[in-house]
Each structure stands twice: as structure tokens, then as C-alpha cells.
Design a protein around this motif. Structure first.
Motif, PDB file in Angstrom:
ATOM      1  N   LEU A  94     -32.870 -94.599 -59.757  1.00  0.00           N
ATOM      2  CA  LEU A  94     -33.786 -93.554 -60.257  1.00  0.00           C
ATOM      3  C   LEU A  94     -33.245 -92.239 -59.747  1.00  0.00           C
ATOM      4  CD1 LEU A  94     -35.806 -94.284 -62.212  1.00  0.00           C
ATOM      5  CD2 LEU A  94     -37.627 -93.908 -60.446  1.00  0.00           C
ATOM      6  N   VAL A  95     -32.986 -92.130 -58.370  1.00  0.00           N
ATOM      7  CA  VAL A  95     -32.664 -90.860 -57.840  1.00  0.00           C
ATOM      8  C   VAL A  95     -31.211 -90.410 -58.488  1.00  0.00           C
ATOM      9  CG1 VAL A  95     -32.343 -89.767 -55.837  1.00  0.00           C
ATOM     10  CG2 VAL A  95     -34.216 -91.276 -55.913  1.00  0.00           C
ATOM     11  N   LEU A  96     -30.501 -91.278 -58.407  1.00  0.00           N
ATOM     12  CA  LEU A  96     -29.152 -91.003 -59.102  1.00  0.00           C
ATOM     13  C   LEU A  96     -29.309 -90.419 -60.465  1.00  0.00           C
ATOM     14  CD1 LEU A  96     -26.799 -93.871 -57.996  1.00  0.00           C
ATOM     15  CD2 LEU A  96     -26.846 -91.304 -56.981  1.00  0.00           C
ATOM     16  N   TYR A  97     -30.155 -91.212 -61.388  1.00  0.00           N
ATOM     17  CA  TYR A  97     -30.440 -90.620 -62.734  1.00  0.00           C
ATOM     18  C   TYR A  97     -30.878 -89.372 -62.547  1.00  0.00           C
ATOM     19  CZ  TYR A  97     -33.401 -89.993 -66.812  1.00  0.00           C
ATOM     20  OH  TYR A  97     -34.047 -89.478 -67.804  1.00  0.00           O
ATOM     21  N   LEU A  98     -31.854 -89.080 -61.713  1.00  0.00           N
ATOM     22  CA  LEU A  98     -32.609 -87.739 -61.688  1.00  0.00           C
ATOM     23  C   LEU A  98     -31.503 -86.545 -61.351  1.00  0.00           C
ATOM     24  CD1 LEU A  98     -35.928 -87.833 -60.014  1.00  0.00           C
ATOM     25  CD2 LEU A  98     -35.442 -87.303 -62.254  1.00  0.00           C
ATOM     26  N   GLY A  99     -30.386 -86.980 -60.512  1.00  0.00           N
ATOM     27  CA  GLY A  99     -29.543 -86.050 -60.184  1.00  0.00           C
ATOM     28  C   GLY A  99     -28.466 -85.682 -61.373  1.00  0.00           C
ATOM     29  N   VAL A 105     -29.670 -85.507 -64.752  1.00  0.00           N
ATOM     30  CA  VAL A 105     -30.340 -84.771 -65.622  1.00  0.00           C
ATOM     31  C   VAL A 105     -31.245 -83.489 -65.282  1.00  0.00           C
ATOM     32  CG1 VAL A 105     -30.852 -86.746 -67.301  1.00  0.00           C
ATOM     33  CG2 VAL A 105     -32.427 -86.372 -65.346  1.00  0.00           C
ATOM     34  N   LEU A 106     -31.384 -83.446 -63.632  1.00  0.00           N
ATOM     35  CA  LEU A 106     -32.083 -82.271 -63.234  1.00  0.00           C
ATOM     36  C   LEU A 106     -31.100 -80.941 -63.445  1.00  0.00           C
ATOM     37  CD1 LEU A 106     -33.460 -83.340 -59.918  1.00  0.00           C
ATOM     38  CD2 LEU A 106     -34.664 -82.581 -61.734  1.00  0.00           C
ATOM     39  N   PRO A 107     -29.898 -80.930 -63.373  1.00  0.00           N
ATOM     40  CA  PRO A 107     -29.167 -79.434 -63.404  1.00  0.00           C
ATOM     41  C   PRO A 107     -29.778 -78.809 -64.592  1.00  0.00           C
ATOM     42  CG  PRO A 107     -27.725 -80.969 -62.573  1.00  0.00           C
ATOM     43  CD  PRO A 107     -28.835 -81.898 -63.036  1.00  0.00           C
ATOM     44  N   GLY A 108     -29.741 -79.541 -65.860  1.00  0.00           N
ATOM     45  CA  GLY A 108     -30.104 -78.949 -67.151  1.00  0.00           C
ATOM     46  C   GLY A 108     -31.418 -78.372 -67.086  1.00  0.00           C
ATOM     47  N   ALA A 109     -32.437 -79.240 -66.689  1.00  0.00           N
ATOM     48  CA  ALA A 109     -33.941 -79.027 -66.465  1.00  0.00           C
ATOM     49  C   ALA A 109     -34.198 -77.884 -65.578  1.00  0.00           C
ATOM     50  CB  ALA A 109     -34.355 -80.070 -66.222  1.00  0.00           C
ATOM     51  N   VAL A 110     -33.426 -77.696 -64.164  1.00  0.00           N
ATOM     52  CA  VAL A 110     -33.825 -76.765 -63.118  1.00  0.00           C
ATOM     53  C   VAL A 110     -33.148 -75.649 -63.598  1.00  0.00           C
ATOM     54  CG1 VAL A 110     -33.137 -76.128 -60.873  1.00  0.00           C
ATOM     55  CG2 VAL A 110     -33.822 -78.611 -61.489  1.00  0.00           C
ATOM     56  N   MET A 111     -32.094 -75.329 -64.214  1.00  0.00           N
ATOM     57  CA  MET A 111     -31.692 -74.143 -64.827  1.00  0.00           C
ATOM     58  C   MET A 111     -32.697 -73.237 -65.575  1.00  0.00           C
ATOM     59  SD  MET A 111     -29.356 -72.479 -63.322  1.00  0.00           S
ATOM     60  CE  MET A 111     -28.508 -73.776 -62.375  1.00  0.00           C
TER      61      MET A 111
END
Lengths: 110, 230
Positions: free
Chosen positions: A37-42, A44-50
Motif C-alpha cells: 500500500l505504501v509503495l503504491y502511494l509512493g 501516485v503521490l508525486p502528481g497529487a503533491v505537486m
């Protein structure tokens, strides 16, 4: 100085330790196996965080204020158009920043 | 093959140089106004190395805030950095002895330069991470020290120059958008942040926003992206 050097040091070290703690935390917790789950977040997060950082930079715009946040909004548009056109990071940053400075200091000067 | 790592890292860091020198100077000016000399700025930028928190630090120090308050403020203001660690988890695992420094120096701006995977031929991944982190850290320290010397000499002519940071994030957003096959993460980030900003206001939207983004991304996992052309 409003507070003593020792007080200043204690506040500075507190901020340094908490900040470093936040940055190291994921690496400590997931030092052996990282859950899927954490690997998955890693991934997809960059797009959302930017997107979140862009909103963060513009969070103090006063849309109802005297200039309605127009200098920054126009400058974001300039950055987007320049970048879509030339794909040159430095050009886009310079163009957008100069646009924002000129607008703030001339047309929208208070 | 010729090693182009340092040159490539330096060019990538130029936008951050502009942003950090300006923002760092802004911090230095404020700190100097409170009666702190240049080396305090250097120490803070070296050890804390977090832009928005250091601006807040000036207020906290001016007000003589307590350690608990200061710790809580630091936690809230920099909580978003948890995201960066989670993203860089796998890539930084292989970084060897520079790994602790890479993690320590993972600011918003450094993250924005290291989170995009693709590096050209002749650029070493580990070296790129290290040099970008180090260059950015130096710009921040230099900027903040300069600020304590120049004070307000530059006056209003620099007004609006801090936009360079916003521009950098906008550009990286566009680049990620163009390379991403699935645009939902970007849309979730934008939508949830804006909603959170409207509901909670500029001073406290980040943490609810991050929680919302995480939940939305986890929910998204249940619905795989459609294939191209469908």
C-alpha cells in the motif's frame, strides 16, 4: 534579540529535530519491508503533491481584495503557456516571475 | 561515457537557486530585524532547512514561544514532508552513505527535482540526488545570510520575485501531467487541496488536505485506470 541565546538555541534545535524526525520517519518505519500500500502511494503521490504545492503557493491570494490575485493568476497562465510552447524550464520561470514582478510593481501597485 | 552528473544537477537546480536566494534573503531580513546576526541565520538554515518553518521561527522567537508550542508548530508546518519520504523510499534505499543527508535535505524544492524518475544517459542517479540536495542547501544558507547583511536595501524592486518557486511547481506539475498515463492523482491533488483550502482556510488546510488526498488515492486503487483508447 528578544530572547536569550540559550532560549534561541533550544527553539532552533527543537525545530531542527522535529523537521528531521518527520523527514526520517518513513525511512525508519519502513526500513525492512515496505507494505504494498505504501509503495503504491509512493507512485501516485508525486502528481497529487505537486498540485498541492501549487495550491500551497497560491493559498494567500485574496480573490476579493484590491487586485483579486490577478498578478499571480495571470503569471501562472504565462508559465503554463510558455512551458507548453517551448518546454524550457528556465525560460518559463523567468517569464512568469518577471511578469508577476512587473504586474505587481506597475499595473497592480498599491 | 563522460560523467555529466554534476553539471546536470546544477542546471536542474538553477530555478531553485533563484527561489532560495530570494526566499532565504527574505528570512534573513526578518531575522536580522529581531537583532540576530548573520551566523544565527546560517545555523538555522543549516540545521532546520525548512523555508516556511523558518519564517514562522522568527515569530516564535520574537514571541518567546515555548518548546512544546515550537515542536507542535514544526510538526504541523512540515507534516507534508512525510509524503516525500514515502515517495523516495525505494529510490533512496540504495543511496549508501549519503542516504542520511539525502533524507535530511528533502525539502519541497529538492523533492520537486528528485521525484521525477527519468535521468539522461551519463547522469548517475545517486550522484544527481546528492548534488541537487547539496546545491539547494547551499543556496538556502547563502540566501539567508545575505539577507541579514542587505536588509531592506533592495526595497520594493524585488516584490513578486518569490513567484519563481510557484512557477517551478507549476512547471513540474505540467511535466508530470504530460508524462503520466493516469491523470487522476493530479486531479485528486488539485481538487482535494482546493476543497480543503475553501473549508479550512489558508493557515490550516494542509493536513486535512493531505489526509483527504491519501484517502482518495487509496480509494482510487480499487478502480484501475482505463487502458489507452478505451
Amino acid at each position: 534579540m528578544p530572547i536569550s541565546p540559550i532560549q534561541s538555541w533550544s527553539l532552533i534545535l527543537t525545530m531542527a529535530l522535529v523537521t528531521a524526525g518527520i523527514r526520517f520517519f518513513p525511512f525508519w518505519v519502513f526500513r525492512k519491508n515496505t507494505p504494498k500500500l505504501v509503495l503504491y502511494l509512493g507512485t501516485v503521490l508525486p502528481g497529487a503533491v505537486m498540485a498541492m504545492l501549487v495550491v500551497y503557493c497560491l493559498k494567500d491570494l485574496d480573490l476579493l481584495g484590491s487586485n483579486h490575485g490577478l498578478p499571480q493568476i495571470i503569471s501562472v497562465g504565462v508559465v503554463a503557456v510558455l512551458h507548453k510552447w517551448k518546454h524550457n524550464t528556465l525560460l518559463s520561470i523567468l517569464g512568469g516571475t518577471l511578469c508577476n514582478m512587473i504586474l505587481l510593481q506597475t499595473i497592480f501597485a498599491v | 561515457m563522460k560523467d555529466k552528473t554534476i553539471g546536470y544537477a546544477f542546471r536542474a537546480s538553477l530555478p531553485v537557486m533563484a527561489g532560495y536566494l530570494v526566499l532565504g534573503m527574505g528570512f534573513g531580513v526578518l531575522l536580522h530585524d529581531q537583532g540576530y546576526s548573520w551566523w544565527w541565520a546560517a545555523v538555522m538554515s543549516l540545521l532546520i532547512y525548512a523555508g516556511s518553518l523558518q519564517y514562522l521561527a522568527v515569530d516564535l522567537m520574537a514571541a518567546g514561544a515555548g518548546i512544546i508550542t515550537t515542536a507542535l508548530m514544526s510538526l504541523v508546518v512540515n507534516f507534508r514532508h512525510l509524503f516525500y519520504g514515502i515517495t523516495m523510499l525505494e529510490r533512496y534505499k540504495k543511496a549508501g552513505r549519503v542516504r542520511p543527508y539525502l533524507i535530511f535535505a528533502l525539502t519541497d524544492e529538492t523533492f520537486s527535482l528528485v521525484c521525477q524518475g527519468d535521468l539522461p544517459d551519463g547522469v548517475r542517479e545517486k550522484g544527481y540526488y546528492f548534488w541537487v540536495s547539496l546545491f539547494n542547501h547551499c543556496y538556502w544558507i547563502v540566501g539567508s545570510v545575505l539577507g541579514t547583511f542587505v536588509g531592506n536595501i533592495l526595497g520594493e524592486h524585488t516584490q513578486g520575485i518569490d513567484f519563481s518557486m510557484t512557477a517551478l511547481f507549476v512547471i513540474i506539475f505540467i511535466q508530470q501531467w504530460e508524462t503520466a498515463k493516469d491523470h487522476r492523482p493530479a486531479l485528486i491533488g488539485l481538487g482535494v487541496s482546493l476543497a480543503s483550502l475553501l473549508i479550512f482556510g489558508p493557515d490550516s488546510f494542509l493536513i486535512p488536505g493531505m489526509v483527504g488526498i491519501t484517502l482518495a488515492l487509496l480509494a482510487m486503487r480499487k478502480f484501475p485506470a482505463r487502458k489507452e483508447g478505451e
